[in-house]
Design a protein around this motif. Structure first.
Motif, PDB file in Angstrom:
ATOM      1  N   SER A  91     -18.171  22.295 -59.904  1.00  0.00           N
ATOM      2  CA  SER A  91     -19.404  21.601 -59.516  1.00  0.00           C
ATOM      3  C   SER A  91     -19.167  20.112 -59.332  1.00  0.00           C
TER       4      SER A  91
ATOM      5  N   PHE B 246     -17.201  19.469 -55.993  1.00  0.00           N
ATOM      6  CA  PHE B 246     -17.997  19.726 -54.783  1.00  0.00           C
ATOM      7  C   PHE B 246     -19.210  18.819 -54.682  1.00  0.00           C
ATOM      8  N   ALA B 247     -19.687  18.283 -55.789  1.00  0.00           N
ATOM      9  CA  ALA B 247     -20.843  17.377 -55.776  1.00  0.00           C
ATOM     10  C   ALA B 247     -20.548  16.100 -54.994  1.00  0.00           C
TER      11      ALA B 247
ATOM     12  N   THR C 214     -25.185  18.480 -52.573  1.00  0.00           N
ATOM     13  CA  THR C 214     -25.831  19.141 -53.700  1.00  0.00           C
ATOM     14  C   THR C 214     -25.303  20.558 -53.869  1.00  0.00           C
ATOM     15  N   VAL C 215     -24.742  20.823 -55.037  1.00  0.00           N
ATOM     16  CA  VAL C 215     -24.226  22.156 -55.352  1.00  0.00           C
ATOM     17  C   VAL C 215     -25.377  22.993 -55.904  1.00  0.00           C
ATOM     18  N   LYS C 216     -25.676  24.096 -55.227  1.00  0.00           N
ATOM     19  CA  LYS C 216     -26.753  24.979 -55.671  1.00  0.00           C
ATOM     20  C   LYS C 216     -26.267  25.985 -56.704  1.00  0.00           C
TER      21      LYS C 216
ATOM     22  N   MET D 116     -23.842  25.418 -51.377  1.00  0.00           N
ATOM     23  CA  MET D 116     -24.344  24.048 -51.303  1.00  0.00           C
ATOM     24  C   MET D 116     -25.671  24.042 -50.567  1.00  0.00           C
ATOM     25  N   GLU D 117     -26.378  22.935 -50.677  1.00  0.00           N
ATOM     26  CA  GLU D 117     -27.724  22.832 -50.124  1.00  0.00           C
ATOM     27  C   GLU D 117     -27.773  22.933 -48.605  1.00  0.00           C
TER      28      GLU D 117
ATOM     29  N   GLN E 254     -22.993  19.930 -45.573  1.00  0.00           N
ATOM     30  CA  GLN E 254     -22.308  19.602 -46.822  1.00  0.00           C
ATOM     31  C   GLN E 254     -21.147  20.570 -47.064  1.00  0.00           C
ATOM     32  N   GLU E 255     -21.375  21.855 -46.782  1.00  0.00           N
ATOM     33  CA  GLU E 255     -20.313  22.847 -46.922  1.00  0.00           C
ATOM     34  C   GLU E 255     -19.148  22.511 -45.995  1.00  0.00           C
TER      35      GLU E 255
END
Length: 105
Positions: A18, A21-22, A26-28, A49-50, A54-55
């Motif tokens: 997390s 990747f943050a 935003t990591v879901k 991710m949100e 972002q991914e």
């Protein structure tokens, strides 16, 4: 969609993933599968991710990157294949057991 992260250290935690990747959004959710018998991390994870942007940024930055002594494999996760009821293959034999055969009439 989610991200597949492979070649992870067996010492990694969900919090470690997390945190990395943050940096890209935003990591879901982080899913870190473990071996059923030993409880040990299996060496890969899935990250959601949100946003797709972002991914994409995380994949571009982290694929091939060295982390915790390993070169990561990071890409879009493929949909899980249906493994069926445990009996693989076509067991009808020959030509697949269809209505027609190669025999001439």
């Amino acid at each position: 969609m989610s991200i597949y992260v492979g070649n992870l250290s067996y010492e990694v935690t969900q919090e470690d993933i997390s945190e990395v990747f943050a940096e890209y959004g935003t990591v879901k959710r982080v899913q870190l599968p473990t071996d059923r018998e030993t409880g040990r991390v299996r060496g890969f994870a899935f990250v959601e991710m949100e946003a797709e942007s972002q991914e994409a940024a995380a994949i571009d930055a982290l694929d091939g990157a060295e982390w915790m002594g390993r070169n990561l494999k990071v890409n879009k996760a493929k949909p899980r294949e249906d493994r069926g009821g445990g009996r693989g293959g076509d067991r009808r034999g020959g030509n697949g057991g269809g209505k027609f055969s190669s025999r001439r009439y």
